[in-house]
Design an enzyme around this catalytic site. Structure first.
Site, PDB file in Angstrom:
ATOM      1  CG  MET A  92      43.926  40.871  36.230  1.00 33.58           C
ATOM      2  SD  MET A  92      44.149  40.640  37.840  1.00 33.58           S
ATOM      3  CE  MET A  92      43.545  39.209  38.323  1.00 33.58           C
ATOM      4  CG  HIS A 111      45.890  40.978  46.737  1.00 30.29           C
ATOM      5  ND1 HIS A 111      46.222  40.735  45.512  1.00 30.29           N
ATOM      6  CD2 HIS A 111      46.468  39.908  47.754  1.00 30.29           C
ATOM      7  CE1 HIS A 111      47.028  39.673  45.532  1.00 30.29           C
ATOM      8  NE2 HIS A 111      47.109  39.219  46.870  1.00 30.29           N
TER       9      HIS A 111
END
Ligand code: GAR
Length: 205
Positions: A92, A111
């Site tokens: 992240m 994603h």
């Protein structure tokens, strides 16, 4: 054919790492994980590789004066393990162009949306809020932007009327676990050729 060496960057749960590991174990993916690097101590992802002969390292941002030295530590670790493909699996953080320059065309990300829709954080919540009827997931090469790199594979997932971000995330995750090992496999077989923004999948040799 030699096994390509993967370096997997994680921050949390690591279910995509698990899917990659499972695909390697089942010989569906001819690759080898050289190192797993987490920016979060105690991440569940690290526990998934315990018991395997795979190096793990925690590299925390707060232990470094700036982002540059943090990223340099990650790059050094990847190079130490002769990593050929850097795999972002729920990592992240945004990587700088300097870091990307160390591994040109050799960093992949997954994603949980059909890019270019819903980039950045909380993609599944963005999709539910927007009211789309179809979302999905995207595997792409990483460039300097946020989720903007050339697209390798995508798969659609329906958004159902009763969905919230959690139920949608779960349905998408199921597909992620098939799509990511497949995209990595194409790279390992030398079947991905990037022409501008387009990634061409070449025939099996
Ligand atoms: C996955 O859904 C992945 O697509 C997403 O985080 C989750 C990580 O799950 N990544 C992003 O949102 C990156 N922008 P995992 O740790 O169980 O693989």
């Amino acid at each position: 054919m030699n096994r390509a060496v993967l370096g997997v960057l994680v921050s949390g749960r690591g279910s995509n790492l698990q899917a990659i590991l499972d695909a390697i174990q089942a010989e569906r993916l001819r690759a080898k994980i050289g190192v797993v690097i987490s920016d979060t101590p105690g991440a569940l992802a690290l526990k998934r590789v315990a018991g395997f002969d795979i190096a793990t390292t925690v590299i925390e941002r707060k232990k470094f004066a700036d982002r540059r030295s943090f990223e340099q530590a990650i790059a050094a670790e990847l190079q130490l393990h002769h990593v050929e493909l850097v795999v972002l699996a729920g990592f992240m953080r945004i990587l700088s162009s300097e870091f990307i320059g160390h591994f040109p065309g050799r960093i992949m990300n997954i994603h949980p949306a059909l890019l270019p829709a819903f980039p950045g954080l909380d993609a599944q919540a963005q999709a539910v809020r927007y009211g789309v009827k179809v979302s999905g997931c995207t595997v792409h090469f990483v460039d300097e932007g946020v989720d903007t790199g050339p697209i390798i594979l995508q798969e659609a997932v329906p958004v159902l009327d009763g969905d919230d971000e959690h139920s949608l995330a779960e349905r998408i995750l199921h597909v992620e676990h098939k799509l990511y090992p497949r995209a990595i496999g194409l790279f390992c077989e030398g079947r991905l050729r990037t022409e501008g923004r387009r990634v061409i999948i070449t025939e099996k040799r």
